[in-house]
Design an enzyme around this catalytic site. Structure first.
Site, mmCIF file in Angstrom:
data_model
loop_
_atom_site.group_PDB
_atom_site.id
_atom_site.type_symbol
_atom_site.label_atom_id
_atom_site.label_comp_id
_atom_site.label_asym_id
_atom_site.label_seq_id
_atom_site.Cartn_x
_atom_site.Cartn_y
_atom_site.Cartn_z
ATOM 1 N N PHE A 276 18.635 -34.123 13.862
ATOM 2 C CA PHE A 276 18.660 -32.603 14.208
ATOM 3 C C PHE A 276 17.876 -31.992 13.488
ATOM 4 O O PHE A 276 17.377 -31.004 14.329
ATOM 5 C CB PHE A 276 20.174 -32.386 13.368
ATOM 6 C CG PHE A 276 21.393 -33.031 14.078
ATOM 7 C CD1 PHE A 276 22.066 -32.537 14.999
ATOM 8 C CD2 PHE A 276 22.113 -33.945 13.376
ATOM 9 C CE1 PHE A 276 23.071 -33.209 15.738
ATOM 10 C CE2 PHE A 276 23.276 -34.500 13.651
ATOM 11 C CZ PHE A 276 23.686 -34.109 15.101
ATOM 12 N N CYS A 277 17.258 -32.308 12.561
ATOM 13 C CA CYS A 277 15.919 -31.881 11.880
ATOM 14 C C CYS A 277 14.914 -31.715 12.962
ATOM 15 O O CYS A 277 13.924 -30.902 13.257
ATOM 16 C CB CYS A 277 15.536 -32.081 10.764
ATOM 17 S SG CYS A 277 16.998 -32.115 9.572
ATOM 18 N N TYR B 215 15.381 -33.337 6.492
ATOM 19 C CA TYR B 215 15.235 -34.729 5.983
ATOM 20 C C TYR B 215 14.295 -35.131 7.149
ATOM 21 O O TYR B 215 14.475 -34.961 8.338
ATOM 22 C CB TYR B 215 16.330 -35.368 6.263
ATOM 23 C CG TYR B 215 17.488 -35.195 5.347
ATOM 24 C CD1 TYR B 215 17.290 -34.655 3.913
ATOM 25 C CD2 TYR B 215 18.831 -35.488 5.662
ATOM 26 C CE1 TYR B 215 18.590 -34.409 3.249
ATOM 27 C CE2 TYR B 215 20.000 -35.065 4.961
ATOM 28 C CZ TYR B 215 19.725 -34.570 3.735
ATOM 29 O OH TYR B 215 20.765 -34.290 2.755
ATOM 30 N N CYS C 105 16.005 -36.931 10.021
ATOM 31 C CA CYS C 105 17.149 -36.571 10.480
ATOM 32 C C CYS C 105 16.832 -35.836 11.957
ATOM 33 O O CYS C 105 16.177 -35.290 12.234
ATOM 34 C CB CYS C 105 17.799 -35.468 10.099
ATOM 35 S SG CYS C 105 19.145 -34.146 10.526
#
Length: 282
Positions: A19-20, A14, A17
């Site tokens: 974390f991404c 995403y 996101c």
């Protein structure tokens, strides 16, 4: 430097996101080419091939196809692969086994062992971490980014109905949505995440004004970096720096980001990170 085409990467993500964003910052800094598959956060059709239903997922092919899960595992495994050529990527990933546990509320979760470690031999370790304390410091703060900093993002970007709507406007623009689905996601999602942010605020024992927790965390980070060194452990950012930068970057363009820049001491560090990544050839 890797031989051209020797490591083929596809990142399922995403865009918004944190974390991404951590993984993208790492790959960008190291100049590793990768394809992006934007996952629809509602239907998630793009990752139905995977039993692991979260993002990021990195599909890597270094001679044989391999799926890497969890942002910290992805970063540690790929960094190890870049430094050490003794082991195949598949063998390196095996050093980060998934472990399923059950929370106090009965929910099954998957964690990964060793995810903040680079799997290096003694000679490689001394080259990357000339002082033992540098490795300890890096692992401590990488864990802090995952366990604390990242959990301050949602309560801050969805802090008020207005901010929640602005955040979802950005999510819909950057995400993979059809016209009607985008309108539905924008307004329903904004309302839902406004109330979710209140639950997250309670779960993580945040203050009434969650900005104060964000400011405190960011200034704590700036203080840890200190004034006398460009980066922890050397003259170039390590995976810790890229992780913190990646987490904070997802707020760009939103009120929370502007407030953070105005009310903390992060701006010089953040701008330095932007310049370093830009100069890395991305």
């Amino acid at each position: 430097q890797l031989p051209s085409g020797s490591l083929q990467l596809t990142l399922y993500q995403y865009k918004t996101c944190p974390f991404c964003s951590k993984v993208r910052a790492f790959l960008d800094y190291h100049g590793l080419p990768y394809e992006i598959v934007e996952v629809n956060p509602i239907m998630r059709r793009e990752i139905k091939f995977s039993s692991y239903r979260k993002v990021p997922i990195l599909l890597a092919n270094a001679g044989s196809p391999l799926q890497l899960n969890d942002s910290s595992v992805i970063i540690s495994a790929i960094k190890t692969y870049l430094i050490s050529r003794r082991n195949s990527l598949e063998e390196i990933v095996s050093f980060y086994p998934p472990v399923k546990t059950v929370t106090e509320k009965g929910k099954e979760v998957t964690e990964y062992e060793n995810k903040y470690w680079l799997m290096l031999d003694e000679k490689e370790t001394k080259r990357v971490y000339p002082v033992k304390e540098v490795r300890v410091e890096e692992m401590k703060w990488r864990k802090w980014a995952d366990d604390w900093l990242v959990h301050l993002i949602s309560p801050n970007v969805y802090r008020t109905p207005k901010e929640a709507l602005a955040s979802f406007d950005y999510i819909v623009r950057e995400g993979k949505f059809g016209t009607l689905e985008g309108l539905f996601a924008k307004y329903v999602g904004a309302v839902a995440m406004f109330f979710v942010s209140k639950r997250l605020k309670k779960r993580h024992n945040l203050r009434d004004d969650v900005r104060e927790d964000l400011y405190e965390a960011v200034n704590e980070w700036v203080k840890a970096v200190g004034k006398k060194r460009l980066f922890m452990g050397g003259n170039q950012p390590n995976q810790l720096y890229l992780a913190v930068y990646g987490v904070l970057r997802v707020m760009e363009g939103l009120e929370a980001f502007d407030d953070m820049m105005a009310h903390t001491k992060i701006q010089p560090w953040y701008q330095r990170m932007e310049e370093v990544i830009e100069k890395s050839g991305v």
